[in-house]
Design a protein around this motif. Structure first.
Motif, PDB file in Angstrom:
ATOM      1  N   THR A   1       4.029   2.920   6.800  1.00  0.00           N
ATOM      2  CA  THR A   1       3.644   1.523   6.267  1.00  0.00           C
ATOM      3  C   THR A   1       2.249   1.549   5.961  1.00  0.00           C
ATOM      4  O   THR A   1       1.267   2.442   6.019  1.00  0.00           O
ATOM      5  CB  THR A   1       3.785   0.537   7.443  1.00  0.00           C
ATOM      6  N   LEU A   2       1.962   0.345   5.331  1.00  0.00           N
ATOM      7  CA  LEU A   2       0.614   0.079   4.793  1.00  0.00           C
ATOM      8  C   LEU A   2      -0.206  -0.658   5.828  1.00  0.00           C
ATOM      9  O   LEU A   2      -1.183  -1.239   5.322  1.00  0.00           O
ATOM     10  CB  LEU A   2       0.527  -0.660   3.548  1.00  0.00           C
ATOM     11  N   ASP A   3       0.319  -0.936   6.938  1.00  0.00           N
ATOM     12  CA  ASP A   3      -0.119  -2.134   7.901  1.00  0.00           C
ATOM     13  C   ASP A   3      -1.824  -1.682   8.225  1.00  0.00           C
ATOM     14  O   ASP A   3      -2.503  -2.496   8.463  1.00  0.00           O
ATOM     15  CB  ASP A   3       0.603  -1.733   9.247  1.00  0.00           C
ATOM     16  N   ASP A   4      -2.050  -0.337   8.405  1.00  0.00           N
ATOM     17  CA  ASP A   4      -3.488   0.011   8.815  1.00  0.00           C
ATOM     18  C   ASP A   4      -4.233   0.504   7.506  1.00  0.00           C
ATOM     19  O   ASP A   4      -5.303   1.037   7.815  1.00  0.00           O
ATOM     20  CB  ASP A   4      -3.592   1.091   9.702  1.00  0.00           C
ATOM     21  N   ALA A   5      -3.676   0.400   6.381  1.00  0.00           N
ATOM     22  CA  ALA A   5      -4.348   0.850   5.082  1.00  0.00           C
ATOM     23  C   ALA A   5      -5.643  -0.157   4.848  1.00  0.00           C
ATOM     24  O   ALA A   5      -5.668  -1.370   4.992  1.00  0.00           O
ATOM     25  CB  ALA A   5      -3.518   0.826   3.902  1.00  0.00           C
TER      26      ALA A   5
ATOM     27  N   ALA B   1       0.347   7.198  -2.335  1.00  0.00           N
ATOM     28  CA  ALA B   1      -0.287   8.213  -1.490  1.00  0.00           C
ATOM     29  C   ALA B   1      -0.590   8.100  -0.148  1.00  0.00           C
ATOM     30  O   ALA B   1      -0.314   8.991   0.559  1.00  0.00           O
ATOM     31  CB  ALA B   1      -1.559   8.651  -2.591  1.00  0.00           C
ATOM     32  N   TRP B   2      -0.897   6.816   0.036  1.00  0.00           N
ATOM     33  CA  TRP B   2      -1.135   6.569   1.511  1.00  0.00           C
ATOM     34  C   TRP B   2       0.335   6.801   2.283  1.00  0.00           C
ATOM     35  O   TRP B   2       0.311   7.393   3.495  1.00  0.00           O
ATOM     36  CB  TRP B   2      -1.813   5.121   1.700  1.00  0.00           C
ATOM     37  N   LEU B   3       1.310   6.143   1.677  1.00  0.00           N
ATOM     38  CA  LEU B   3       2.599   6.084   2.299  1.00  0.00           C
ATOM     39  C   LEU B   3       3.287   7.437   2.755  1.00  0.00           C
ATOM     40  O   LEU B   3       3.434   7.858   3.458  1.00  0.00           O
ATOM     41  CB  LEU B   3       3.642   5.329   1.514  1.00  0.00           C
ATOM     42  N   MET B   4       2.864   8.245   1.617  1.00  0.00           N
ATOM     43  CA  MET B   4       3.442   9.604   1.452  1.00  0.00           C
ATOM     44  C   MET B   4       2.407  10.700   2.252  1.00  0.00           C
ATOM     45  O   MET B   4       2.736  11.786   2.452  1.00  0.00           O
ATOM     46  CB  MET B   4       3.855  10.352  -0.004  1.00  0.00           C
TER      47      MET B   4
ATOM     48  N   ASP C   1      -8.558  -2.329   2.172  1.00  0.00           N
ATOM     49  CA  ASP C   1      -8.202  -3.027   1.189  1.00  0.00           C
ATOM     50  C   ASP C   1      -7.948  -2.188  -0.229  1.00  0.00           C
ATOM     51  O   ASP C   1      -7.196  -2.637  -0.909  1.00  0.00           O
ATOM     52  CB  ASP C   1      -9.356  -3.981   1.064  1.00  0.00           C
ATOM     53  N   HIS C   2      -8.817  -1.249  -0.502  1.00  0.00           N
ATOM     54  CA  HIS C   2      -8.676  -0.615  -1.467  1.00  0.00           C
ATOM     55  C   HIS C   2      -7.378  -0.013  -1.695  1.00  0.00           C
ATOM     56  O   HIS C   2      -6.835   0.304  -2.975  1.00  0.00           O
ATOM     57  CB  HIS C   2      -9.862   0.464  -1.959  1.00  0.00           C
ATOM     58  N   VAL C   3      -6.719   0.627  -0.811  1.00  0.00           N
ATOM     59  CA  VAL C   3      -5.373   1.303  -0.631  1.00  0.00           C
ATOM     60  C   VAL C   3      -4.461   0.183  -0.997  1.00  0.00           C
ATOM     61  O   VAL C   3      -3.423   0.354  -1.813  1.00  0.00           O
ATOM     62  CB  VAL C   3      -5.245   1.888   0.410  1.00  0.00           C
ATOM     63  N   ARG C   4      -4.542  -0.934  -0.007  1.00  0.00           N
ATOM     64  CA  ARG C   4      -3.499  -2.055  -0.175  1.00  0.00           C
ATOM     65  C   ARG C   4      -3.595  -2.607  -1.484  1.00  0.00           C
ATOM     66  O   ARG C   4      -2.533  -3.257  -2.323  1.00  0.00           O
ATOM     67  CB  ARG C   4      -3.516  -3.106   1.091  1.00  0.00           C
ATOM     68  N   GLY C   5      -4.898  -2.936  -2.104  1.00  0.00           N
ATOM     69  CA  GLY C   5      -4.974  -3.433  -3.506  1.00  0.00           C
ATOM     70  C   GLY C   5      -4.908  -2.619  -4.663  1.00  0.00           C
ATOM     71  O   GLY C   5      -4.978  -2.713  -5.656  1.00  0.00           O
TER      72      GLY C   5
END
Length: 430
Positions: free
Chosen positions: A114-118, A61-64, A120-124
């Motif tokens: 990208t997920l660079d600035d996401a 969802a973050w990526l899109m 922790d709960h998004v990347r995890g």
């Protein structure tokens, strides 16, 4: 079905789940009944798309930059399966049963996001409301632990040493690619298929004959660490379907007595057939009977009381990725009450010098170390057993490295041990 039609079906199923908050297996089954033209390979592929989307729902969802089922599916295909924008555009054409063509905004996100600035709960890929709890449990490793919990889990088996040897079971299951598990000396690991599905064991002779049981390696290890020995009097207070009960019987070589009970007779029901298949002869099942205390006669008599506590199941998210998004704070609060109650009950069955083994399939500090701390604060006659003592006695010295930094006990996780998430602590009664 075409690959594009499978994407559309997965979007439809994810939409139903989102609107109705129903478990994935129920929605997949309902879809299959309503679309009988879909073959077994189609259903398997669609299920894989749905489950993989749920595994990485937050990061997709973050990526899109959108939380719709379509966005989550497309984000998963880019992030988890490595689809580039052209590959996905060739499937999402809007023609026939294919999803609608990509918008300019979707093309941009698929190309540059990208997920660079996401966080922790998004990347995890765990719920935002659990972010504080994950940080409390894992510190700077929270995102890495979450990612490991979002991965696919292998099929682990426990060899029933009452009827077979690991060598015999390995030979019998060689056609499935079975290999020894890295830590449990009675475990086998079967790889998943390309579609993420494990082979069905229901027709395998080794399973039908009771030579193997399905049990994650982590569950095997924490049961071994309980310290059960042949000849003991053991109470499995939350036996459920009997997975750890059967493992105890094998550890004890059918010697001594195991009393298996649970406050829900429905959970306990499968244990009878499993006991017969495993040839476990030292298990006595105590099924609940209304208001009657069916284990009252065991008070003060047990060498070991095993508490496989009711919990949120956060450690099993690899196998149930939809569960993490349906979980709510109220459920955690209820589990904490249940855990305190069952721990208090367990103490009454211990004889002096008896051991209480507390196990959860949760990774949350609240359900694990905090519950043991609460019990120790209430009971001056209970004291924790050092992790090094537990691991050495079980012949699992390497597990001393995963002793909890938050209190008594140890933690197993997909990230650290390659198993499901488990917590285990042992206490001794004075």
């Amino acid at each position: 079905m075409t690959p594009a039609a499978r994407l559309s079906a997965a979007i439809d199923i994810l939409t139903v789940m989102d609107l109705q908050r129903r478990p994935a297996p129920d929605c997949l089954k309902e879809w299959g009944i309503g679309h009988r033209f879909a073959g077994s390979k189609d259903r398997a592929a669609i299920a894989s798309l749905v489950y993989d989307s749920l595994r990485v729902k937050a990061s997709a969802a973050w990526l899109m930059d959108a939380e719709t089922p379509r966005a989550i599916l497309f984000g998963m295909l880019r992030d988890l399966r490595g689809f580039d924008v052209d590959t996905l555009a060739a499937l999402a054409t809007g023609e026939g049963h294919a999803p609608a063509a990509l918008s300019d905004a979707e093309r941009l996100r698929l190309t540059v996001a990208t997920l660079d600035d996401a966080p922790d709960h998004v990347r995890g890929n765990y719920p935002e409301w659990l972010a504080e709890a994950f940080t409390a449990a894992f510190g700077s490793d929270a995102a890495a632990e979450g990612r490991a919990l979002a991965a696919r889990a292998p099929l682990d088996l426990r060899v029933n040493m009452l009827k077979a040897t690991r060598e015999k079971a390995l030979k019998a299951l060689a056609h499935l690619g079975a290999e020894p598990t890295p830590r449990s000396d009675v475990g086998l690991r079967v790889p998943l298929g390309d579609d993420g599905r494990a082979p069905a064991l229901s027709t395998e002779p080794s399973y039908l004959k009771g030579h193997v049981e399905i049990q994650d390696e982590g569950s095997q290890l924490v049961t071994r660490l309980s310290g059960a020995q042949a000849g003991q009097q053991v109470l499995d207070l939350c036996a459920g379907g009997g997975g750890k009960t059967l493992a105890l019987a094998a550890i004890m070589g059918n010697k001594g007595q195991i009393y298996a009970t649970d406050d829900d007779a429905r959970r306990l029901a499968p244990i009878y057939d499993r006991i017969a298949r495993a040839d476990a002869r030292n298990i006595q099942v105590r099924s609940p009977k209304r208001e009657q205390d069916v284990v009252a006669d065991l008070e003060g008599r047990c060498d070991l009381v095993l508490v496989d506590a009711p919990c949120t199941g956060t450690g099993t998210w690899r196998r149930h990725p939809d569960a993490k998004w349906r979980m709510r704070p109220g459920a955690l609060a209820e589990r904490l009450k249940d855990q305190d109650l069952v721990l208090s009950q367990a103490c009454r069955f211990l004889k002096p010098g008896g051991r209480l083994a507390y196990i959860t399939c949760s990774v949350l500090r609240e359900e694990n170390e905090d519950r043991i701390a609460h019990l120790l604060g209430e009971r001056s006659d209970m004291s924790p057993v050092e992790v090094s003592t537990l691991t050495h006695a079980a012949g699992l010295d390497d597990l001393a490295s995963v002793a909890s930094r938050l209190g008594p006990g140890l933690r197993l996780t997909p990230h650290t041990t390659g198993t499901d998430g488990f917590y285990m602590a042992a206490l001794v009664k004075a």
